[in-house]
Structure formats: C-alpha cells, structure tokens
Write a protein that holds these residues in place. Structure first.
Motif, PDB file in Angstrom:
ATOM      1  N   LEU A 204      20.301  10.479  14.555  1.00 58.85           N
ATOM      2  CA  LEU A 204      19.438  11.571  14.103  1.00 58.85           C
ATOM      3  C   LEU A 204      18.628  12.113  15.280  1.00 58.85           C
ATOM      4  N   SER A 205      18.450  13.424  15.317  1.00 57.44           N
ATOM      5  CA  SER A 205      17.683  14.046  16.398  1.00 57.44           C
ATOM      6  C   SER A 205      16.573  14.954  15.873  1.00 57.44           C
ATOM      7  N   GLU A 206      16.710  15.435  14.641  1.00 55.56           N
ATOM      8  CA  GLU A 206      15.705  16.335  14.084  1.00 55.56           C
ATOM      9  C   GLU A 206      14.446  15.535  13.765  1.00 55.56           C
ATOM     10  N   GLN A 207      13.322  15.954  14.323  1.00 54.83           N
ATOM     11  CA  GLN A 207      12.106  15.168  14.265  1.00 54.83           C
ATOM     12  C   GLN A 207      11.611  14.925  12.839  1.00 54.83           C
ATOM     13  N   ARG A 208      11.750  15.918  11.987  1.00 55.19           N
ATOM     14  CA  ARG A 208      11.293  15.743  10.607  1.00 55.19           C
ATOM     15  C   ARG A 208      12.106  14.661   9.901  1.00 55.19           C
ATOM     16  N   ALA A 209      13.421  14.661  10.107  1.00 51.86           N
ATOM     17  CA  ALA A 209      14.283  13.655   9.488  1.00 51.86           C
ATOM     18  C   ALA A 209      13.950  12.259  10.011  1.00 51.86           C
ATOM     19  N   ILE A 210      13.694  12.171  11.310  1.00 52.21           N
ATOM     20  CA  ILE A 210      13.325  10.881  11.906  1.00 52.21           C
ATOM     21  C   ILE A 210      12.016  10.388  11.316  1.00 52.21           C
ATOM     22  N   ALA A 211      11.033  11.281  11.221  1.00 48.76           N
ATOM     23  CA  ALA A 211       9.722  10.901  10.691  1.00 48.76           C
ATOM     24  C   ALA A 211       9.833  10.414   9.247  1.00 48.76           C
ATOM     25  N   GLN A 212      10.696  11.049   8.454  1.00 47.74           N
ATOM     26  CA  GLN A 212      10.882  10.638   7.068  1.00 47.74           C
ATOM     27  C   GLN A 212      11.486   9.236   6.988  1.00 47.74           C
ATOM     28  N   ARG A 213      12.486   8.969   7.833  1.00 44.84           N
ATOM     29  CA  ARG A 213      13.109   7.639   7.837  1.00 44.84           C
ATOM     30  C   ARG A 213      12.108   6.576   8.284  1.00 44.84           C
ATOM     31  N   VAL A 214      11.300   6.902   9.294  1.00 42.35           N
ATOM     32  CA  VAL A 214      10.322   5.940   9.801  1.00 42.35           C
ATOM     33  C   VAL A 214       9.275   5.637   8.732  1.00 42.35           C
ATOM     34  N   ALA A 215       8.816   6.683   8.031  1.00 44.56           N
ATOM     35  CA  ALA A 215       7.813   6.473   6.983  1.00 44.56           C
ATOM     36  C   ALA A 215       8.383   5.622   5.856  1.00 44.56           C
ATOM     37  N   LEU A 216       9.640   5.871   5.497  1.00 44.69           N
ATOM     38  CA  LEU A 216      10.290   5.102   4.435  1.00 44.69           C
ATOM     39  C   LEU A 216      10.457   3.640   4.842  1.00 44.69           C
ATOM     40  N   ALA A 217      10.739   3.406   6.120  1.00 43.00           N
ATOM     41  CA  ALA A 217      10.988   2.039   6.593  1.00 43.00           C
ATOM     42  C   ALA A 217       9.749   1.172   6.545  1.00 43.00           C
ATOM     43  N   ASP A 218       8.594   1.759   6.856  1.00 52.16           N
ATOM     44  CA  ASP A 218       7.344   0.991   6.889  1.00 52.16           C
ATOM     45  C   ASP A 218       7.488  -0.252   7.768  1.00 52.16           C
ATOM     46  N   GLY A 219       8.137  -0.075   8.924  1.00 52.91           N
ATOM     47  CA  GLY A 219       8.279  -1.175   9.873  1.00 52.91           C
ATOM     48  C   GLY A 219       9.445  -2.090   9.629  1.00 52.91           C
ATOM     49  N   CYS A 220      10.336  -1.750   8.684  1.00 51.83           N
ATOM     50  CA  CYS A 220      11.462  -2.619   8.324  1.00 51.83           C
ATOM     51  C   CYS A 220      12.772  -1.841   8.437  1.00 51.83           C
ATOM     52  N   ILE A 221      13.560  -2.156   9.448  1.00 50.57           N
ATOM     53  CA  ILE A 221      14.792  -1.413   9.700  1.00 50.57           C
ATOM     54  C   ILE A 221      15.783  -1.563   8.553  1.00 50.57           C
TER      55      ILE A 221
END
Length: 329
Positions: A204-221
């Motif tokens: 993924l390269s689009e920043q919004r998509a990355i931010a959404q995945r990171v928020a969903l992960a909450d530190g857990c890959i």
C-alpha cells in the motif's frame, strides 16, 4: 532457558508466531551465532518447523468440541485427528482466523499432550509444546479439568521438554499455572512499525489507506493481515448493542439475554472490540473526547471481566446500563 514460558499480550500481536520462531531456534542444526540465536531458516529442522511438520514441535490450539462419543481413548484419538486437520489447514493457507467462541482446549487434547510428553524426541534433542490461546483451558468457571491436566505436566516436566503458552488474558489461567511459568510480556508494536509493514509487505502507498490499516491494527500486525469479516461482525454487533441501550431497559436486557453464555472469548469480545473502535473514532474526531475515554475504559473493563469467566449476559446488562446512563452513542 526456562522450561515453561508464558507469552502474554494483545490478540494479534504475534505471540504464537513468536513461539514457533523460538521452537525453530531450538530445533535448528546451525543457529545464528551471537546474542540472537535465531534459527538459520534453511536446515531441514528449520524448514520442518516452518511447515508445521516437525515431529518434535507440538502446537496445540483451541478447537470446537467434537460430537463423537466414546471412551477416553476414542476421545483422545478424535482430538488428535481434529488437531491434525487444523494443522493441515494452517499449512495450506498460512494465515488463520482467531478461534471461534466455542473452541476450547479439551481434556482429551491435554491427555494427548501428556501421551506425547513421555515419548522420546524423534529427531531433535528436545521437544517443544506450544499451547496457543491458553486461556481456553478454562472456558468457564467450574471447567478446570483440562487446565489441571496441563498443570501435571508443568509440575514435573521431562528434562528434554520446553513449554510455551500464549494468552491474551493471563488472569483467566489458573494461578497454579501462572506460578509455574516465566511470564514474558509481548508488547504492541509502534504505529511506525505497523505502517512500514503495511507499505512493504502489503504494497500500500496511499497514505489514507495506510493510516486506516494502522488505526485498525492498534499495534498488532495480525489484525492488519486478518480479513475484514471479524471486524465487520464486531462493528455490526456493536451497532446493535448501542441501539438496544438507547431503546430503554426492556430492549437493553433482552439484548443482554440474547448473548450466548459461552462465547466470552469469541463473538462477545468481537462486539466489545467494535465498541472500542467506535469510541476511538469519536475521540479522534474530537467529539466528547473525555466521555469517549471514560467509556473506552468501561468497555475494556467489561472485556477483562468476560475473559475472567464472568457470564457475558451479565456483563452486557451492566455495560448497557452504564452506556445508557452516560449517553455515549
């Protein structure tokens, strides 16, 4: 190294992957020199561990109870067959979903573990037993038979054996089990690490998509890699909870009674995760941040109670009353 370890940390942070990595390092014919002591990844034992096929690495995971009846020996055989099928499925697809709310570590599975415990290692100098989601040893209060069976193994383990238990709810384990393991906290990852993983591994390269995945992960890959079905189910259940809480006591208690009493580690916690995510979205948007933070604390307390074997119907009723009183929807 201690003979019995407990990896504890949030769901999806990688505790069982870490346990398998440790098993690989212990089985490796040419471990990396230096402080890390990692497996080489290329020798035959390393490849067998990675393929979940090493005869001396035994990975026990919660399974839904089998309907097959019979004596104790037949139950152990059924447990062995079900476990073999699950490992075959995991070899095939690599990624796997969290155990369903009905899945447990049965007494038959622990008897199977005890049988394997006394066997001489087939290839290596030692055996490694990984017990994933160890809180499922006690699915509810009064059902400690499987946990007590494992406790016997932990009290006098053979010299050539290493146990690695993993759990997202260490308080749900028997105190006697916790007292016989070395506890290792597996912490959540920094958002920057999760973001780098999303970019490099998922492309993924689009920043919004990355931010959404990171928020969903909450530190857990693990949450990044999971498909969206579980999160969708949790969000949908959270929406139903909020609607019931708003409609008054009768609807609220009816919703509480509709909760399956034996899914405190499955669908019920999915709902609580959905509530937390809902509240975090409000906090990130700057809407009633103080109220949202207090509500998140209450939901997390409810999750802790559920994982400690309190009936989820009772937890839902209390949480619903708190939610309605705070007008947090």
């Amino acid at each position: 190294m201690p003979q019995a370890l407990l990896f504890e940390g949030p769901r999806g942070v990688g505790k069982q992957r870490l346990a398998l990595w440790l098993a690989q390092a212990l089985m490796c014919e040419s471990p990396t020199k230096g402080a890390s002591g990692e497996g080489c990844g290329t020798c035959r034992p390393c490849r067998l561990v990675l393929n979940l096929s090493h005869p001396d690495v035994h990975w026990f995971v919660p399974l839904e109870p089998t309907k097959k009846a019979g004596d104790a020996d037949k139950q152990v055989e059924a447990a062995e067959e079900a476990l073999a099928e699950e490992m075959a499925a995991r070899r095939e697809r690599g990624l796997y979903e969290a155990a369903s709310g009905l899945a447990i570590h049965s007494i038959a599975a622990m008897r199977l573990l005890l049988r394997r415990l006394v066997l001489t290692p087939a290839m290596a100098a030692r055996k490694v037993f990984v017990i994933g989601d160890a809180e499922r040893l006690v699915p509810q209060v009064g059902t400690e038979a499987a946990a007590n069976a494992l406790l016997k193994a932990l009290e006098e383990p053979p010299a050539n054996t290493v146990f690695v238990l993993t759990t997202a709810a260490p308080e749900a384990l028997l105190p006697t089990i916790r007292s016989r393991v070395v506890r290792v906290r597996v912490a959540s990852l920094a958002d920057s690490v999760v973001a780098a993983f999303v970019q490099h591994e998922l492309g993924l390269s689009e920043q919004r998509a990355i931010a959404q995945r990171v928020a969903l992960a909450d530190g857990c890959i693990g949450r990044v890699l999971a498909d969206g079905d579980r999160g969708d189910r949790g969000a949908e259940a959270a929406g139903r909870f909020v609607a019931a809480a708003e409609e008054g006591p009768a609807r609220r208690y009816a919703f509480a009674l509709s909760q399956p009493p034996f899914q405190a580690r499955g669908g019920f916690t999915d709902m609580l995760d959905g509530l937390v995510e809902r509240l975090r979205e409000r906090a990130r948007a700057g809407q009633d941040t103080a109220v949202a933070v207090r509500a998140i604390a209450q939901v997390l307390e409810a999750k802790s109670l559920a994982q400690g074997n309190v009936n989820p119907q009772l937890v839902t009723a209390v949480l619903g009353s708190d939610w309605a009183a705070g007008d947090r929807a």
